[in-house]
Design a protein around this motif. Structure first.
Motif, PDB file in Angstrom:
ATOM      1  N   UNK A 159       0.718  -1.094  -0.377  1.00  0.00           N
ATOM      2  CA  UNK A 159       0.301   0.409   0.280  1.00  0.00           C
ATOM      3  C   UNK A 159       0.892   1.191   0.149  1.00  0.00           C
ATOM      4  N   UNK A 160       1.839   1.223  -0.522  1.00  0.00           N
ATOM      5  CA  UNK A 160       2.896   2.650  -1.207  1.00  0.00           C
ATOM      6  C   UNK A 160       1.676   3.651  -1.759  1.00  0.00           C
ATOM      7  N   UNK A 161       1.782   4.479  -1.133  1.00  0.00           N
ATOM      8  CA  UNK A 161       0.874   6.163  -1.546  1.00  0.00           C
ATOM      9  C   UNK A 161       2.491   7.305  -1.223  1.00  0.00           C
ATOM     10  N   UNK A 162       1.713   8.583  -1.815  1.00  0.00           N
ATOM     11  CA  UNK A 162       3.270   9.220  -1.684  1.00  0.00           C
ATOM     12  C   UNK A 162       3.294  10.023  -0.271  1.00  0.00           C
ATOM     13  N   UNK A 163       3.169   9.301   0.470  1.00  0.00           N
ATOM     14  CA  UNK A 163       2.980   9.794   1.874  1.00  0.00           C
ATOM     15  C   UNK A 163       3.292   9.185   2.767  1.00  0.00           C
ATOM     16  N   UNK A 164       2.778   7.612   2.936  1.00  0.00           N
ATOM     17  CA  UNK A 164       3.142   6.095   3.560  1.00  0.00           C
ATOM     18  C   UNK A 164       3.057   5.037   2.947  1.00  0.00           C
ATOM     19  N   UNK A 165       3.480   4.262   3.763  1.00  0.00           N
ATOM     20  CA  UNK A 165       3.490   2.612   3.322  1.00  0.00           C
ATOM     21  C   UNK A 165       2.960   2.033   4.316  1.00  0.00           C
ATOM     22  N   UNK A 166       2.853   0.960   4.325  1.00  0.00           N
ATOM     23  CA  UNK A 166       2.073  -0.031   5.159  1.00  0.00           C
ATOM     24  C   UNK A 166       3.909  -1.555   5.150  1.00  0.00           C
ATOM     25  N   UNK A 167       4.488  -1.767   6.617  1.00  0.00           N
ATOM     26  CA  UNK A 167       5.491  -2.428   6.748  1.00  0.00           C
ATOM     27  C   UNK A 167       4.603  -3.120   7.816  1.00  0.00           C
ATOM     28  N   UNK A 168       5.451  -4.653   7.465  1.00  0.00           N
ATOM     29  CA  UNK A 168       5.122  -5.626   8.372  1.00  0.00           C
ATOM     30  C   UNK A 168       5.887  -6.653   8.011  1.00  0.00           C
ATOM     31  N   UNK A 169       6.636  -7.550   9.013  1.00  0.00           N
ATOM     32  CA  UNK A 169       7.684  -8.930   9.143  1.00  0.00           C
ATOM     33  C   UNK A 169       6.319 -10.290   9.844  1.00  0.00           C
ATOM     34  N   UNK A 170       7.082 -11.181   9.876  1.00  0.00           N
ATOM     35  CA  UNK A 170       7.126 -12.601  10.263  1.00  0.00           C
ATOM     36  C   UNK A 170       7.810 -12.399  12.066  1.00  0.00           C
ATOM     37  N   UNK A 171       7.200 -12.462  12.564  1.00  0.00           N
ATOM     38  CA  UNK A 171       8.143 -12.609  14.110  1.00  0.00           C
ATOM     39  C   UNK A 171       8.612 -13.693  14.400  1.00  0.00           C
ATOM     40  N   UNK A 172       9.921 -13.624  14.765  1.00  0.00           N
ATOM     41  CA  UNK A 172      10.479 -15.646  15.012  1.00  0.00           C
ATOM     42  C   UNK A 172      10.340 -16.076  16.374  1.00  0.00           C
ATOM     43  N   UNK A 173      10.300 -14.444  17.138  1.00  0.00           N
ATOM     44  CA  UNK A 173      10.199 -14.951  18.741  1.00  0.00           C
ATOM     45  C   UNK A 173       8.678 -14.823  19.807  1.00  0.00           C
ATOM     46  N   UNK A 174       8.821 -13.917  20.462  1.00  0.00           N
ATOM     47  CA  UNK A 174       7.821 -13.994  21.795  1.00  0.00           C
ATOM     48  C   UNK A 174       7.605 -11.639  21.191  1.00  0.00           C
ATOM     49  N   UNK A 175       8.361 -11.116  20.658  1.00  0.00           N
ATOM     50  CA  UNK A 175       8.583 -10.359  21.093  1.00  0.00           C
ATOM     51  C   UNK A 175       7.001  -9.440  19.871  1.00  0.00           C
TER      52      UNK A 175
END
Length: 289
Positions: free
Chosen positions: A187-203
């Motif tokens: 969802x990249x726009x001119x001023x924002x982006x959604x960033x995600x990842x996979x957590x592999x522990x308990x953080x």
């Protein structure tokens, strides 16, 4: 005499612990401690200090194998023997990629508890899959083989593709705070982006560093955002601008993970407002936005 004997024992123990882990980035060669098994009689694993595509994952050299043409590859790149010790060297990581994202190279990861011969690699650590077109970290758990001596092999099974690259093997233990993996931007726009990842522990909290490449910034290891959630929407960006972002898990009393990244993206152009006029009077002047 007792002091000398004690010192000798300490030195043996220190050397054993030091040699129980290893790293290999193939910067000068494929070492003689590694084993190459060429069962396809067409191509074989070789050292390459000028790899095409995106080059080495780190440094300048890699181990690679060219895809078979008439017959599929059946070629093993085998690590030195690993004596697995819990909490010391019970995992192995490495980076893998296909030379081109158009020609993906199949490979599998096997383990032997006896010898470095093809018939002994009876344990499948990772089933056959295609190496991506970009450098990707592979992490394998060896804890089930505590106190055993094992070999790990990367087996190329490719036919009529191009080349398989591997780099930066590390035999160590799992950190107290596991690093995130599988970073994505959406969802990249001119001023924002959604960033995600996979957590592999308990953080449940993460740090993010945003690097403005267009502005000439470089990574510093200092968070731009602390205490982020997953996923996280980054705001306040500049339109038509190049960025790189990194993420780090925060495990509280266990400390943070290593930084992971970068993942790169370019923000969108600002929306045109009416009336919009472009007469292209200047030769070659086709605007980016």
């Amino acid at each position: 005499m007792k002091k000398i004997t004690f010192l000798f024992i300490v030195m043996i123990a220190f050397c054993w612990r030091s040699n129980a882990q290893f790293t290999e980035s193939f910067e000068t060669e494929i070492p003689a401690t590694w084993t190459i098994l060429d069962l396809s009689s067409t191509n074989s694993w070789v050292w390459d200090d000028t790899p095409e595509g995106d080059g080495a994952q780190d440094g300048s050299a890699i181990a690679r194998i060219e895809s078979g043409y008439d017959n599929p590859n059946d070629d093993y790149l085998v690590t030195p023997q690993i004596t697995v010790t819990s909490g010391l060297n019970d995992r192995i990581t490495f980076y893998v990629k296909s030379r081109s994202g158009t020609f993906l190279e199949p490979y599998e990861v096997l383990l032997s508890t006896t010898a470095a011969t093809a018939a002994d690699f009876t344990v499948v650590l990772q089933e056959e899959s295609n190496a991506p077109g970009e450098w990707t970290k592979v992490t394998l758990d060896l804890s089930a083989y505590d106190s055993q001596s094992v070999y790990v092999a990367i087996r190329s099974t490719s036919q009529d593709e191009w080349e398989l690259y591997v780099d930066n093997f590390v035999n160590d233990t799992f950190p107290a705070c596991m690093e995130p993996t599988d970073l994505i931007v959406e969802n990249i726009s001119n001023a924002t982006v959604d960033f995600a990842w996979t957590e592999n522990g308990t953080a449940t909290s993460w740090n993010i560093e945003i690097v403005d490449i267009t502005a000439g910034e470089t990574v510093t290891g200092t968070p731009t955002v602390s205490g982020a959630t997953n996923p996280y929407t980054i705001t306040g960006l500049t339109s038509n601008n190049e960025y790189e972002i990194y993420v780090q898990a925060d495990c509280g009393t266990e400390g943070p993970s290593i930084w992971v990244g970068p993942i790169a993206f370019t923000t969108a152009c600002d929306a045109f407002t009416a009336p919009y006029i472009q007469d292209f009077d200047n030769a070659g002047d086709i605007p980016d936005c």
